[in-house]
Design an enzyme around this catalytic site. Structure first.
Site, PDB file in Angstrom:
ATOM      1  N   LYS A 127      -0.533   1.964 -16.420  1.00 51.02           N
ATOM      2  CA  LYS A 127      -0.200   1.764 -14.842  1.00 51.02           C
ATOM      3  C   LYS A 127       0.404   0.384 -14.724  1.00 51.02           C
ATOM      4  O   LYS A 127       1.455   0.331 -14.174  1.00 51.02           O
ATOM      5  CB  LYS A 127      -1.408   1.675 -14.080  1.00 51.02           C
ATOM      6  CG  LYS A 127      -2.086   3.192 -14.201  1.00 51.02           C
ATOM      7  CD  LYS A 127      -3.533   2.946 -13.290  1.00 51.02           C
ATOM      8  CE  LYS A 127      -4.354   2.015 -13.450  1.00 51.02           C
ATOM      9  NZ  LYS A 127      -5.473   1.937 -14.899  1.00 51.02           N
ATOM     10  N   ARG A 136     -10.301   3.067  -5.913  1.00 47.10           N
ATOM     11  CA  ARG A 136     -11.187   3.303  -7.254  1.00 47.10           C
ATOM     12  C   ARG A 136     -12.505   3.924  -6.959  1.00 47.10           C
ATOM     13  O   ARG A 136     -13.081   4.558  -7.779  1.00 47.10           O
ATOM     14  CB  ARG A 136     -11.772   2.340  -7.965  1.00 47.10           C
ATOM     15  CG  ARG A 136     -10.866   1.628  -9.512  1.00 47.10           C
ATOM     16  CD  ARG A 136     -11.234   0.491  -9.831  1.00 47.10           C
ATOM     17  NE  ARG A 136     -10.940   0.342 -11.371  1.00 47.10           N
ATOM     18  CZ  ARG A 136     -10.092  -0.543 -11.794  1.00 47.10           C
ATOM     19  NH1 ARG A 136      -9.185  -1.026 -11.155  1.00 47.10           N
ATOM     20  NH2 ARG A 136      -9.950  -0.716 -13.112  1.00 47.10           N
ATOM     21  N   ARG A 143      -4.412  -4.613 -27.198  1.00 43.47           N
ATOM     22  CA  ARG A 143      -3.927  -5.437 -25.956  1.00 43.47           C
ATOM     23  C   ARG A 143      -4.963  -6.563 -26.496  1.00 43.47           C
ATOM     24  O   ARG A 143      -4.245  -7.617 -26.028  1.00 43.47           O
ATOM     25  CB  ARG A 143      -4.326  -4.796 -24.589  1.00 43.47           C
ATOM     26  CG  ARG A 143      -4.041  -5.825 -23.591  1.00 43.47           C
ATOM     27  CD  ARG A 143      -4.133  -4.776 -22.149  1.00 43.47           C
ATOM     28  NE  ARG A 143      -5.404  -4.614 -21.678  1.00 43.47           N
ATOM     29  CZ  ARG A 143      -5.602  -3.689 -20.704  1.00 43.47           C
ATOM     30  NH1 ARG A 143      -4.530  -3.178 -19.853  1.00 43.47           N
ATOM     31  NH2 ARG A 143      -6.979  -3.228 -20.216  1.00 43.47           N
ATOM     32  N   ARG A 161      -9.070 -10.958 -22.537  1.00 38.39           N
ATOM     33  CA  ARG A 161      -9.855 -10.656 -21.350  1.00 38.39           C
ATOM     34  C   ARG A 161     -11.424 -10.220 -21.645  1.00 38.39           C
ATOM     35  O   ARG A 161     -11.457  -9.514 -22.576  1.00 38.39           O
ATOM     36  CB  ARG A 161      -9.211  -9.027 -20.644  1.00 38.39           C
ATOM     37  CG  ARG A 161      -8.187  -9.468 -19.501  1.00 38.39           C
ATOM     38  CD  ARG A 161      -7.608  -8.107 -19.178  1.00 38.39           C
ATOM     39  NE  ARG A 161      -8.486  -7.093 -18.587  1.00 38.39           N
ATOM     40  CZ  ARG A 161      -8.236  -6.209 -18.093  1.00 38.39           C
ATOM     41  NH1 ARG A 161      -6.706  -5.905 -17.777  1.00 38.39           N
ATOM     42  NH2 ARG A 161      -8.980  -5.536 -17.349  1.00 38.39           N
ATOM     43  N   ARG A 203     -16.295   1.032 -18.719  1.00 36.22           N
ATOM     44  CA  ARG A 203     -15.215   1.170 -17.728  1.00 36.22           C
ATOM     45  C   ARG A 203     -14.667   2.620 -17.521  1.00 36.22           C
ATOM     46  O   ARG A 203     -14.429   3.275 -16.714  1.00 36.22           O
ATOM     47  CB  ARG A 203     -14.169   0.354 -17.936  1.00 36.22           C
ATOM     48  CG  ARG A 203     -14.373  -1.187 -17.917  1.00 36.22           C
ATOM     49  CD  ARG A 203     -13.476  -2.328 -18.475  1.00 36.22           C
ATOM     50  NE  ARG A 203     -12.095  -2.111 -18.063  1.00 36.22           N
ATOM     51  CZ  ARG A 203     -11.187  -2.531 -19.005  1.00 36.22           C
ATOM     52  NH1 ARG A 203     -11.349  -3.016 -20.354  1.00 36.22           N
ATOM     53  NH2 ARG A 203      -9.916  -2.764 -18.402  1.00 36.22           N
TER      54      ARG A 203
END
Ligand code: AMP
Length: 194
Positions: A13, A88, A127, A139, A150
């Site tokens: 996204k 969300r 990532r 992160r 998640r």
């Protein structure tokens, strides 16, 4: 044009939203990025949000709704925006509907990025490796244990938004497993009739 980019963590996204921001002048509104900026600034919102984010849980709806309501009325959203990571939950979606109705600015489409779970794990792993190489840090929620949560939160609380938006006739599904360039072309195609 007002869009929602919808899909699980790692679906692409953010990458596609950044591209559309450049080529169409639509403002990318990434709630994850906004919360990370609050954490970096050690604000009260950031300090509170970090405890949820580090576990892969959702930050309370009221925080996100206030953040988005503030953003969408800013001048840099005048040409439209891409919501990336919001809404969300069903209460967030209903709050968004109410604020867009108040401003007379309805959504044009929800672009759903479909990617299978194995690929999501591989992408988040990549990532994290790239971020470590390029910035020296990762992160705190880009690791396998937190990603599992998640994804569970996505399936339990966020995926139910799809039927909500399908009922409104707004969802356009894209195969997010394809290479980035193909996904970009498919997004353009999905938006071409709007
Ligand atoms: P993201 O960068 O979109 O993957 O978001 C990272 C984290 O920020 C999520 O796991 C949540 O803890 C929090 N977050 C981002 N957007 C929202 C939202 N719309 N509602 C609740 N929490 C959010």
């Amino acid at each position: 044009m007002r869009l929602i980019f919808f899909g699980p963590p790692g679906a692409g996204k953010g990458t596609q939203a950044k591209r559309l921001e450049e080529v169409r002048g639509l403002k990318q509104l990434s709630t994850g990025d906004m919360l990370r900026a609050e954490i970096a600034a050690s604000s009260d919102i950031g300090l509170d949000a970090k405890s949820y984010m580090d576990k892969g849980e959702l930050v309370p709806d009221a925080v996100l709704v206030a953040m988005i309501e503030h953003c969408i009325t800013e001048p840099d959203c005048a040409h439209g925006f891409i919501l990336d990571g919001f809404p969300r939950t069903i209460p967030q979606a209903k709050a968004l509907d109410a604020m867009l109705e108040k401003h007379g600015t309805p959504l044009d489409a929800i672009i759903e990025f479909q990617v299978d779970e194995e690929e999501l794990f591989a992408r988040v792993r990549r990532r994290a490796e790239d971020s470590l190489k390029n910035t020296g840090s990762v992160r705190s929620d880009d690791n396998e244990d937190v990603l599992k949560n998640r994804l569970k939160v996505y399936n339990d609380l966020t995926a139910p938004l799809l039927p909500y938006y399908r009922d409104k006739g707004l969802v356009k599904a894209i195969n997010g497993m394809n290479p980035v360039g193909q996904v970009a072309a498919d997004v353009d195609n999905a938006l071409s009739g709007l």
